[in-house]
Design a protein around this motif. Structure first.
Motif, PDB file in Angstrom:
ATOM      1  N   ILE A   1      36.454  45.481  44.047  1.00 41.75           N
ATOM      2  CA  ILE A   1      37.390  44.221  44.169  1.00 41.75           C
ATOM      3  C   ILE A   1      36.308  43.072  44.251  1.00 41.75           C
ATOM      4  CG2 ILE A   1      39.168  43.186  45.305  1.00 41.75           C
ATOM      5  CD1 ILE A   1      39.960  46.042  46.716  1.00 41.75           C
ATOM      6  N   ALA A   2      36.741  42.115  43.414  1.00 38.96           N
ATOM      7  CA  ALA A   2      36.052  40.886  43.127  1.00 38.96           C
ATOM      8  C   ALA A   2      35.810  40.090  44.640  1.00 38.96           C
ATOM      9  CB  ALA A   2      36.580  39.931  42.172  1.00 38.96           C
ATOM     10  N   ASP A   3      34.638  39.731  44.927  1.00 32.66           N
ATOM     11  CA  ASP A   3      34.514  39.079  46.317  1.00 32.66           C
ATOM     12  C   ASP A   3      34.450  40.159  47.484  1.00 32.66           C
ATOM     13  OD1 ASP A   3      34.231  36.502  44.916  1.00 32.66           O
ATOM     14  OD2 ASP A   3      36.242  36.333  45.162  1.00 32.66           O
TER      15      ASP A   3
ATOM     16  N   VAL B   1      34.812  59.321  34.905  1.00 36.71           N
ATOM     17  CA  VAL B   1      33.385  59.896  35.509  1.00 36.71           C
ATOM     18  C   VAL B   1      32.705  60.982  34.631  1.00 36.71           C
ATOM     19  CG1 VAL B   1      32.321  61.021  37.495  1.00 36.71           C
ATOM     20  CG2 VAL B   1      34.174  59.045  37.885  1.00 36.71           C
ATOM     21  N   THR B   2      31.690  60.701  34.072  1.00 41.40           N
ATOM     22  CA  THR B   2      30.914  61.710  33.310  1.00 41.40           C
ATOM     23  C   THR B   2      30.289  62.745  34.213  1.00 41.40           C
ATOM     24  OG1 THR B   2      30.042  59.978  31.692  1.00 41.40           O
ATOM     25  CG2 THR B   2      29.099  62.085  31.736  1.00 41.40           C
ATOM     26  N   ASN B   3      30.492  64.238  34.092  1.00 41.61           N
ATOM     27  CA  ASN B   3      29.901  65.206  34.745  1.00 41.61           C
ATOM     28  C   ASN B   3      30.660  65.476  36.118  1.00 41.61           C
ATOM     29  OD1 ASN B   3      28.060  65.994  32.651  1.00 41.61           O
ATOM     30  ND2 ASN B   3      26.544  64.570  33.603  1.00 41.61           N
ATOM     31  N   GLY B   4      31.901  64.964  36.137  1.00 42.98           N
ATOM     32  CA  GLY B   4      32.594  65.045  37.437  1.00 42.98           C
ATOM     33  C   GLY B   4      34.033  64.563  37.350  1.00 42.98           C
ATOM     34  N   TYR B   5      34.729  64.065  38.462  1.00 42.20           N
ATOM     35  CA  TYR B   5      36.017  63.871  38.673  1.00 42.20           C
ATOM     36  C   TYR B   5      36.074  62.415  39.126  1.00 42.20           C
ATOM     37  CZ  TYR B   5      37.267  68.628  36.979  1.00 42.20           C
ATOM     38  OH  TYR B   5      37.254  69.657  36.332  1.00 42.20           O
ATOM     39  N   GLY B   6      37.343  61.737  39.208  1.00 44.39           N
ATOM     40  CA  GLY B   6      37.401  60.705  40.066  1.00 44.39           C
ATOM     41  C   GLY B   6      37.645  59.562  39.387  1.00 44.39           C
ATOM     42  N   ILE B   7      37.512  58.330  39.874  1.00 44.64           N
ATOM     43  CA  ILE B   7      37.885  57.143  39.140  1.00 44.64           C
ATOM     44  C   ILE B   7      36.988  56.029  39.627  1.00 44.64           C
ATOM     45  CG2 ILE B   7      39.577  56.407  40.620  1.00 44.64           C
ATOM     46  CD1 ILE B   7      39.333  55.432  37.020  1.00 44.64           C
ATOM     47  N   PHE B   8      36.306  55.353  38.777  1.00 44.24           N
ATOM     48  CA  PHE B   8      35.380  54.166  39.211  1.00 44.24           C
ATOM     49  C   PHE B   8      35.781  52.939  38.466  1.00 44.24           C
ATOM     50  CE2 PHE B   8      31.383  51.674  38.604  1.00 44.24           C
ATOM     51  CZ  PHE B   8      31.140  51.179  39.876  1.00 44.24           C
ATOM     52  N   THR B   9      36.459  51.927  38.969  1.00 49.62           N
ATOM     53  CA  THR B   9      37.260  51.032  38.547  1.00 49.62           C
ATOM     54  C   THR B   9      37.052  49.576  39.227  1.00 49.62           C
ATOM     55  OG1 THR B   9      39.547  50.490  37.289  1.00 49.62           O
ATOM     56  CG2 THR B   9      39.357  51.495  39.553  1.00 49.62           C
ATOM     57  N   SER B  10      37.663  48.569  38.760  1.00 46.77           N
ATOM     58  CA  SER B  10      37.842  47.341  39.493  1.00 46.77           C
ATOM     59  C   SER B  10      38.856  46.558  39.222  1.00 46.77           C
ATOM     60  CB  SER B  10      36.391  46.811  38.968  1.00 46.77           C
ATOM     61  OG  SER B  10      36.442  46.461  37.628  1.00 46.77           O
ATOM     62  N   TYR B  11      39.128  45.768  39.956  1.00 47.61           N
ATOM     63  CA  TYR B  11      40.156  44.613  39.900  1.00 47.61           C
ATOM     64  C   TYR B  11      39.748  43.134  40.502  1.00 47.61           C
ATOM     65  CZ  TYR B  11      42.394  45.690  43.981  1.00 47.61           C
ATOM     66  OH  TYR B  11      42.816  46.077  45.492  1.00 47.61           O
ATOM     67  N   SER B  12      40.511  41.957  40.321  1.00 50.97           N
ATOM     68  CA  SER B  12      40.462  40.777  40.758  1.00 50.97           C
ATOM     69  C   SER B  12      41.938  40.385  41.092  1.00 50.97           C
ATOM     70  CB  SER B  12      39.557  39.737  40.091  1.00 50.97           C
ATOM     71  OG  SER B  12      40.358  39.473  38.721  1.00 50.97           O
ATOM     72  N   VAL B  13      41.945  39.586  42.042  1.00 52.58           N
ATOM     73  CA  VAL B  13      43.502  39.395  42.644  1.00 52.58           C
ATOM     74  C   VAL B  13      43.604  37.870  42.696  1.00 52.58           C
ATOM     75  CG1 VAL B  13      45.113  39.622  44.473  1.00 52.58           C
ATOM     76  CG2 VAL B  13      43.159  41.160  44.161  1.00 52.58           C
ATOM     77  N   PHE B  14      44.861  37.320  42.373  1.00 51.21           N
ATOM     78  CA  PHE B  14      45.528  36.172  42.367  1.00 51.21           C
ATOM     79  C   PHE B  14      46.589  35.849  43.263  1.00 51.21           C
ATOM     80  CE2 PHE B  14      47.847  32.333  40.961  1.00 51.21           C
ATOM     81  CZ  PHE B  14      46.974  31.144  41.263  1.00 51.21           C
ATOM     82  N   TYR B  15      46.641  35.295  44.283  1.00 51.39           N
ATOM     83  CA  TYR B  15      47.795  35.207  44.932  1.00 51.39           C
ATOM     84  C   TYR B  15      48.573  33.996  44.709  1.00 51.39           C
ATOM     85  CZ  TYR B  15      45.597  38.800  48.003  1.00 51.39           C
ATOM     86  OH  TYR B  15      45.155  39.746  48.431  1.00 51.39           O
ATOM     87  N   LYS B  16      49.753  33.918  44.285  1.00 50.76           N
ATOM     88  CA  LYS B  16      50.570  32.823  44.494  1.00 50.76           C
ATOM     89  C   LYS B  16      51.734  32.614  45.374  1.00 50.76           C
ATOM     90  CE  LYS B  16      52.338  29.420  41.512  1.00 50.76           C
ATOM     91  NZ  LYS B  16      51.579  28.340  41.187  1.00 50.76           N
ATOM     92  N   SER B  17      51.839  31.615  46.085  1.00 49.26           N
ATOM     93  CA  SER B  17      52.835  31.511  47.032  1.00 49.26           C
ATOM     94  C   SER B  17      54.080  31.454  46.943  1.00 49.26           C
ATOM     95  CB  SER B  17      52.351  30.159  48.097  1.00 49.26           C
ATOM     96  OG  SER B  17      53.285  30.069  49.136  1.00 49.26           O
ATOM     97  N   LEU B  18      54.943  31.949  47.511  1.00 46.44           N
ATOM     98  CA  LEU B  18      56.422  31.893  47.321  1.00 46.44           C
ATOM     99  C   LEU B  18      57.091  30.994  48.443  1.00 46.44           C
ATOM    100  CD1 LEU B  18      57.326  35.779  46.748  1.00 46.44           C
ATOM    101  CD2 LEU B  18      56.408  33.781  45.141  1.00 46.44           C
ATOM    102  N   LYS B  19      56.381  30.043  48.984  1.00 42.79           N
ATOM    103  CA  LYS B  19      57.024  29.448  50.324  1.00 42.79           C
ATOM    104  C   LYS B  19      58.092  28.489  49.669  1.00 42.79           C
ATOM    105  CE  LYS B  19      55.664  26.972  54.471  1.00 42.79           C
ATOM    106  NZ  LYS B  19      54.681  26.530  55.351  1.00 42.79           N
ATOM    107  N   TYR B  20      57.809  27.865  48.565  1.00 40.02           N
ATOM    108  CA  TYR B  20      58.521  26.809  48.250  1.00 40.02           C
ATOM    109  C   TYR B  20      59.597  27.014  46.982  1.00 40.02           C
ATOM    110  CZ  TYR B  20      55.530  24.200  51.184  1.00 40.02           C
ATOM    111  OH  TYR B  20      54.672  23.919  52.067  1.00 40.02           O
ATOM    112  N   TYR B  21      59.745  28.381  46.901  1.00 40.32           N
ATOM    113  CA  TYR B  21      60.804  28.776  45.763  1.00 40.32           C
ATOM    114  C   TYR B  21      62.075  29.495  46.275  1.00 40.32           C
ATOM    115  CZ  TYR B  21      56.524  28.064  42.924  1.00 40.32           C
ATOM    116  OH  TYR B  21      55.515  27.327  42.318  1.00 40.32           O
TER     117      TYR B  21
END
Length: 281
Positions: free
Chosen positions: A42-44, A261-281
């Motif tokens: 996860i970024a950061d 994953v080569t020679n095995g199982y599982g997942i090696f992955t990634s993502y980044s996140v952006f949060y948008k406030s809903l306070k004023y909607y």
């Protein structure tokens, strides 16, 4: 005659019960254990992955690996992760947007595992529009909606996952959306494969009768920009989790879980996140 039928029924039930009992008690063959690498970058956040071995049918938990050599390389740094506990390996390096990370894992007695992921840049959520009563549900409950827009780059393959910070199921009406109609479940995870413009305008719905969404509260829309491996894994995980549910006249379906994953199982992955406030909607 009735007595003979009752006696026959008794022995039939006894036979079937005995057969089922013998089947359960039968020893299951051991399967060859295979290394499993799982890591979501996860970024950061700090670098962290998990290493284990596949479990046999009789095992309550997978075998955890504490003596692996785990190395993660990027174009700016090489890190050797140390074992923390319970199969988790980590270090103090922070994950950077846009960087590609190559992970190798050496478990004694097995071939080297390898996997790669590129951390996507986050995507902005724009032009939020809230509709408190967008429709009615099957039980006359209120259905609310949010319209939103996100930028798109038609020269790249992009993948997203959208959700709330509060616990509420969201859904799309695929028949009203040329992008979502081509996506498999779950629809809150989607790609730009069918997007023709440099902006995508979407709309999702949710039940709001319990008041979980409050415009005066501290709620957010969460948009994850995810790696292709995350997209593929989550789509197949949905099939895997739902394949065991059967109805009248249908049979159980089996689906393999995606792995990069080569020679095995599982997942090696990634993502980044952006949060948008809903306070004023």
């Amino acid at each position: 005659m009735r007595s003979a039928f009752s006696l026959l029924t008794f022995f039939l039930v006894l036979f079937l019960s005995s057969s089922c009992h013998n089947l359960v008690e039968e020893d299951l063959p051991d399967i060859t254990k295979t290394p499993v690498l799982n890591g979501v970058l996860i970024a950061d956040s700090l670098l962290k992955v998990h290493v284990s071995l596949t479990a046999s049918m009789g095992d309550s938990i997978p075998s955890l690996v504490s003596n692996a050599l785990v190395i993660i390389k990027s174009d700016i740094k090489t890190d050797t992760l140390r074992h923390i506990k319970n199969g988790w390996y980590g270090c103090s390096t922070t994950i950077i947007l846009g960087k590609t990370y190559n992970c190798t894992v050496d478990v004694p007695g097995y071939k080297q595992l390898s996997a790669v992921t590129t951390v996507p840049y986050f995507t902005l959520v724009n032009d939020l529009k809230f509709n408190e009563i967008a429709g009615k549900g099957d039980y006359n409950e209120n259905i609310s909606s949010f319209e939103f827009s996100i930028p798109n780059d038609t020269t790249k393959e992009l993948y997203w996952e959208i959700r709330f910070t509060f616990d509420n199921y969201i859904f799309f009406k695929a028949e009203q959306d040329s992008v979502m109609i081509s996506e498999a479940q779950p629809l809150n995870l989607f790609s730009n494969k069918k997007m023709k413009k440099d902006e995508y305008r979407g709309k999702f719905f949710f039940t709001n009768t319990d008041g979980r969404y409050n415009s005066k509260g501290n709620s957010f829309i969460v948009l994850r920009s995810v790696d292709a491996s995350y997209y593929k894994y989550q789509k197949q995980l949905y099939l895997y989790n739902t394949g065991g549910y059967t109805g009248l006249g249908s049979s159980t379906q089996t689906y393999p879980l995606y792995t990069n994953v080569t020679n095995g199982y599982g997942i090696f992955t990634s993502y980044s996140v952006f949060y948008k406030s809903l306070k004023y909607y």
